[in-house]
Design a protein around this motif. Structure first.
Motif, PDB file in Angstrom:
ATOM      1  N   HIS A 136      31.286  -0.057   5.292  1.00 10.88           N
ATOM      2  CA  HIS A 136      31.414  -1.597   5.859  1.00 10.88           C
ATOM      3  C   HIS A 136      30.147  -2.503   5.390  1.00 10.88           C
ATOM      4  N   PHE A 137      30.661  -4.008   5.158  1.00 12.16           N
ATOM      5  CA  PHE A 137      29.398  -4.540   3.927  1.00 12.16           C
ATOM      6  C   PHE A 137      28.691  -5.595   5.470  1.00 12.16           C
ATOM      7  N   LEU A 138      27.326  -5.660   5.875  1.00 14.71           N
ATOM      8  CA  LEU A 138      26.438  -5.667   5.809  1.00 14.71           C
ATOM      9  C   LEU A 138      25.071  -6.122   5.523  1.00 14.71           C
ATOM     10  N   ASP A 139      24.505  -6.622   6.831  1.00 15.56           N
ATOM     11  CA  ASP A 139      23.048  -7.156   5.891  1.00 15.56           C
ATOM     12  C   ASP A 139      22.280  -6.358   5.754  1.00 15.56           C
ATOM     13  N   TYR A 140      20.812  -5.971   4.614  1.00 15.29           N
ATOM     14  CA  TYR A 140      19.950  -4.937   4.133  1.00 15.29           C
ATOM     15  C   TYR A 140      19.015  -4.437   5.678  1.00 15.29           C
ATOM     16  N   GLU A 141      18.949  -5.671   6.233  1.00 23.77           N
ATOM     17  CA  GLU A 141      17.557  -5.149   8.071  1.00 23.77           C
ATOM     18  C   GLU A 141      19.033  -4.501   8.227  1.00 23.77           C
ATOM     19  N   ALA A 142      19.932  -4.781   9.170  1.00 21.79           N
ATOM     20  CA  ALA A 142      20.802  -3.963   9.859  1.00 21.79           C
ATOM     21  C   ALA A 142      21.069  -3.075   9.587  1.00 21.79           C
ATOM     22  N   ALA A 143      21.629  -2.829   8.653  1.00 25.98           N
ATOM     23  CA  ALA A 143      21.881  -1.530   7.678  1.00 25.98           C
ATOM     24  C   ALA A 143      21.211  -0.309   7.544  1.00 25.98           C
ATOM     25  N   LYS A 144      19.795  -0.888   7.481  1.00 25.66           N
ATOM     26  CA  LYS A 144      18.664   0.083   7.569  1.00 25.66           C
ATOM     27  C   LYS A 144      18.584   0.728   9.416  1.00 25.66           C
ATOM     28  N   GLU A 145      18.994   0.176  10.086  1.00 24.55           N
ATOM     29  CA  GLU A 145      19.775   0.312  11.519  1.00 24.55           C
ATOM     30  C   GLU A 145      20.456   1.377  11.633  1.00 24.55           C
ATOM     31  N   TYR A 146      21.674   1.218  10.943  1.00 27.63           N
ATOM     32  CA  TYR A 146      22.527   1.970  11.033  1.00 27.63           C
ATOM     33  C   TYR A 146      22.465   2.858  10.326  1.00 27.63           C
ATOM     34  N   ALA A 147      21.737   3.370   9.542  1.00 27.85           N
ATOM     35  CA  ALA A 147      21.298   4.986   8.606  1.00 27.85           C
ATOM     36  C   ALA A 147      20.532   5.489   9.711  1.00 27.85           C
ATOM     37  N   ALA A 148      19.386   5.284   9.808  1.00 26.93           N
ATOM     38  CA  ALA A 148      18.709   5.710  10.712  1.00 26.93           C
ATOM     39  C   ALA A 148      19.145   6.402  11.941  1.00 26.93           C
ATOM     40  N   GLN A 149      20.444   5.991  12.669  1.00 28.33           N
ATOM     41  CA  GLN A 149      21.330   5.975  13.600  1.00 28.33           C
ATOM     42  C   GLN A 149      21.963   7.012  13.803  1.00 28.33           C
ATOM     43  N   TYR A 150      22.925   6.903  12.165  1.00 28.51           N
ATOM     44  CA  TYR A 150      24.203   7.514  11.485  1.00 28.51           C
ATOM     45  C   TYR A 150      24.125   7.906  11.550  1.00 28.51           C
ATOM     46  N   GLY A 151      23.362   8.340   9.882  1.00 31.78           N
ATOM     47  CA  GLY A 151      22.767   9.005   9.216  1.00 31.78           C
ATOM     48  C   GLY A 151      24.076   8.704   8.052  1.00 31.78           C
ATOM     49  N   LEU A 152      24.449   7.081   8.058  1.00 38.07           N
ATOM     50  CA  LEU A 152      24.968   6.703   6.763  1.00 38.07           C
ATOM     51  C   LEU A 152      23.953   6.323   5.608  1.00 38.07           C
ATOM     52  N   GLU A 153      24.626   6.192   4.926  1.00 38.04           N
ATOM     53  CA  GLU A 153      23.605   5.709   2.922  1.00 38.04           C
ATOM     54  C   GLU A 153      23.817   4.006   2.971  1.00 38.04           C
ATOM     55  N   ASN A 154      22.519   3.285   2.149  1.00 40.36           N
ATOM     56  CA  ASN A 154      23.367   1.642   1.580  1.00 40.36           C
ATOM     57  C   ASN A 154      23.432   2.291   0.357  1.00 40.36           C
TER      58      ASN A 154
END
Length: 291
Positions: free
Chosen positions: A201-219
């Motif tokens: 998924h292509f999104l903004d950097y700060e929102a991506a940090k939140e999802y990474a922490a929540q779901y174990g995804l990576e930038n």
């Protein structure tokens, strides 16, 4: 008193009443709803004394709804502060799909759009913007097992984008070998990543940090995007409102309010120098998180 005198006075009174009605009609010509007088409604708001804001409920940490359903986030707190500086305490945030947010502002459903909205020439054809207050990075987010490390790895992949965003426009132009899958919001797209129906998924950097922490995804990929800083979107032609917002926004930056909110909502992120008080600016190029 004879009948002739009575009729004359009655006629004079009728003429006076008609004149008064005509004057009242002339004075009200051209009035618009919510615009009683310039003094009562200097910013031409839909409801005098209240700002109706179109926003997003899932763009953390910019604007989102908390557990109680209240809007919060960097953009929410910043705009609320700016509104107070122009004398308005009644600010009502309403969630919208981003794809229709600017149109809703342009057609008068809302007074302003607040959602880290990047200022672009295309969007300026629909609405006016305040001065910019944030700029930064775009991010491709994926599972660690997705084998995505650079833009070339996106060829043949299914990539989520939120319709109407800078990410969608960038992907259409630059990821020509990638299948784009459009979503109404980030939450739906991240769910699709987690279920495996899209690769990233292509999104903004700060929102991506939140999802990474929540779901174990990576930038997987961070892409600089400093040419479209975020601004408050307002209907075209409302120059008084724009001028007031710009002045209040500049004051919030100069007295350190902007910096304080930035540190609260973007801890550990590079500080964008162009929005700091002038005494703290060194003239060095700034790197900032995403819009």
């Amino acid at each position: 008193m004879n009948i002739r005198t009575t009729l004359r006075r009655t006629a004079i009174a009728a003429v006076a009443a008609a004149s008064a009605l005509a004057l009242a009609a002339c004075s009200s010509a051209g009035a618009t709803p919510g615009d009683a007088t310039a003094e009562e409604n200097p910013y031409h708001l839909i409801t005098p004394g209240q700002i109706r804001v179109a926003s997003l409920g899932d763009a953390k940490p910019y604007t989102f709804t908390d557990e109680s359903g209240e809007f919060t986030g960097f953009d929410v707190e910043l705009f609320t502060d700016v509104a107070e500086r122009i004398g308005i305490d009644d600010v009502v945030f309403t969630g919208q799909d981003f794809s229709g947010l600017l149109a809703a502002v342009a057609n008068g459903q809302f007074d302003v759009g607040v959602a880290a909205i990047g200022i672009t020439d295309e969007r300026k054809e629909t609405v006016d913007f305040s001065e910019g207050y944030l700029a930064g990075y775009l991010t491709v987010m994926a599972s660690p097992d997705a084998d995505i490390a650079d833009e070339a790895d996106l060829a043949g992949k299914r990539l989520g984008v939120v319709q109407g965003t800078l990410q969608e426009a960038y992907a259409v132009k630059n990821f020509t070998d990638t299948e784009l899958v459009r979503f109404p919001d980030n939450n739906a797209a991240i769910s699709a990543v987690n279920s495996g129906s899209i690769d990233a998924h292509f999104l903004d950097y700060e929102a991506a940090k939140e999802y990474a922490a929540q779901y174990g995804l990576e930038n997987a990929i961070d892409i600089p995007s400093f040419d479209a800083p975020a601004g408050f979107a307002i209907a075209k032609g409302n120059d008084e409102f724009k001028a007031a917002l710009d002045e209040a926004l500049a004051a919030a930056m100069e007295d350190g309010t902007w910096k304080e909110l930035y540190q609260k909502w973007f801890p550990g992120s590079p500080m964008p120098e162009q929005y700091l008080p002038k005494a703290e600016q060194t003239g060095a190029p700034a790197e900032t998180p995403a819009t």
